[in-house]
Scaffold this motif. Sequence first.
Motif, mmCIF file in Angstrom:
data_model
loop_
_atom_site.group_PDB
_atom_site.id
_atom_site.type_symbol
_atom_site.label_atom_id
_atom_site.label_comp_id
_atom_site.label_asym_id
_atom_site.label_seq_id
_atom_site.Cartn_x
_atom_site.Cartn_y
_atom_site.Cartn_z
ATOM 1 N N CYS A 165 33.118 33.458 46.984
ATOM 2 C CA CYS A 165 33.177 33.071 48.134
ATOM 3 C C CYS A 165 33.545 34.182 49.270
ATOM 4 O O CYS A 165 33.619 33.937 50.428
ATOM 5 C CB CYS A 165 33.376 31.407 48.554
ATOM 6 S SG CYS A 165 35.268 31.237 48.098
ATOM 7 N N ALA A 166 34.477 34.959 48.691
ATOM 8 C CA ALA A 166 35.052 36.260 49.701
ATOM 9 C C ALA A 166 35.174 37.370 48.669
ATOM 10 O O ALA A 166 35.612 37.246 47.529
ATOM 11 C CB ALA A 166 36.431 35.761 50.128
ATOM 12 N N GLU A 167 34.682 38.473 49.198
ATOM 13 C CA GLU A 167 34.667 39.709 48.272
ATOM 14 C C GLU A 167 36.243 40.247 48.334
ATOM 15 O O GLU A 167 36.842 39.691 48.852
ATOM 16 C CB GLU A 167 33.672 40.719 49.088
ATOM 17 C CG GLU A 167 32.216 40.222 48.908
ATOM 18 C CD GLU A 167 31.242 41.217 49.490
ATOM 19 O OE1 GLU A 167 31.572 42.225 49.766
ATOM 20 O OE2 GLU A 167 30.064 40.672 49.503
ATOM 21 N N ALA A 168 36.292 41.201 47.438
ATOM 22 C CA ALA A 168 37.402 41.869 47.332
ATOM 23 C C ALA A 168 38.404 42.113 48.413
ATOM 24 O O ALA A 168 37.830 42.722 49.569
ATOM 25 C CB ALA A 168 37.379 43.129 46.403
ATOM 26 N N HIS A 169 39.678 41.557 48.463
ATOM 27 C CA HIS A 169 40.685 41.888 49.483
ATOM 28 C C HIS A 169 42.025 42.089 48.923
ATOM 29 O O HIS A 169 42.258 41.856 47.638
ATOM 30 C CB HIS A 169 40.590 40.749 50.542
ATOM 31 C CG HIS A 169 40.629 39.415 49.802
ATOM 32 N ND1 HIS A 169 42.119 38.993 49.827
ATOM 33 C CD2 HIS A 169 39.886 38.555 49.509
ATOM 34 C CE1 HIS A 169 41.932 37.724 49.226
ATOM 35 N NE2 HIS A 169 40.770 37.316 48.940
ATOM 36 N N GLN A 170 42.905 42.364 49.702
ATOM 37 C CA GLN A 170 44.322 42.561 49.160
ATOM 38 C C GLN A 170 44.855 41.219 48.506
ATOM 39 O O GLN A 170 44.606 40.193 49.273
ATOM 40 C CB GLN A 170 45.101 42.859 50.260
ATOM 41 C CG GLN A 170 46.723 43.009 50.135
ATOM 42 C CD GLN A 170 46.997 44.136 48.870
ATOM 43 O OE1 GLN A 170 46.704 45.056 49.138
ATOM 44 N NE2 GLN A 170 47.891 43.769 48.143
ATOM 45 N N ASP A 171 45.309 41.219 47.404
ATOM 46 C CA ASP A 171 45.921 40.328 46.624
ATOM 47 C C ASP A 171 47.283 39.854 47.537
ATOM 48 O O ASP A 171 48.102 40.661 47.775
ATOM 49 C CB ASP A 171 46.058 40.483 45.321
ATOM 50 C CG ASP A 171 47.032 39.399 44.439
ATOM 51 O OD1 ASP A 171 47.379 38.487 45.166
ATOM 52 O OD2 ASP A 171 46.502 39.398 43.097
ATOM 53 N N SER A 172 47.373 38.489 48.018
ATOM 54 C CA SER A 172 48.493 38.004 48.597
ATOM 55 C C SER A 172 49.875 37.718 48.010
ATOM 56 O O SER A 172 50.852 37.720 48.798
ATOM 57 C CB SER A 172 48.007 36.650 49.397
ATOM 58 O OG SER A 172 47.699 35.704 48.637
ATOM 59 N N THR A 173 49.577 37.928 46.538
ATOM 60 C CA THR A 173 50.990 37.813 45.834
ATOM 61 C C THR A 173 51.538 39.195 45.627
ATOM 62 O O THR A 173 52.628 39.003 45.148
ATOM 63 C CB THR A 173 50.557 37.106 44.558
ATOM 64 O OG1 THR A 173 49.666 38.068 43.708
ATOM 65 C CG2 THR A 173 49.742 35.890 44.474
ATOM 66 N N THR A 174 51.222 40.405 46.458
ATOM 67 C CA THR A 174 52.036 41.552 46.115
ATOM 68 C C THR A 174 51.449 42.375 47.388
ATOM 69 O O THR A 174 50.621 42.086 47.927
ATOM 70 C CB THR A 174 51.434 42.241 44.907
ATOM 71 O OG1 THR A 174 52.152 43.376 44.715
ATOM 72 C CG2 THR A 174 49.903 42.704 44.931
#
Length: 139
Positions: A67-76
Amino acid sequence: MAYWLFKSEPDVFGWEDLTAKGDAGEEWDGVRNYQARNNMRAMAKGDRGFFYHSRSGLEIVGIVEVCAEAHQDSTTDDERWDCVDVKAVRPFAKPVTLQDIKADDRLSEMALVKSSRLSVQPVTDDEWAIVCALGDTKP
């Protein structure tokens, strides 16, 4: 549309956890493998995937949608790591176990059999149809 398989330990984040997120879905975060990350970078909104319970269960339990394409992983803060967001579409009528998949010669080349440790894997059109049929689930 492309097809994928997403692995998660059910005691960490299981099918019920994703279902509870509703249409907003959830980041498929925490992936720290370049091949799995590159698979997510190749995904498009609307792609479908299998939700696979790893470690315990060892079975495909549902279908998800990107439902959302690749983006920065918020856990790092490390810019090398991206993720996608996925939402639950439907549970499998009958879970399909790793044993079921390995027993079906038509699935002998499936990434789940060949690269069993990879947490985000591609699934071919034929594999998608076969696994859905094994699970008595509409593709």
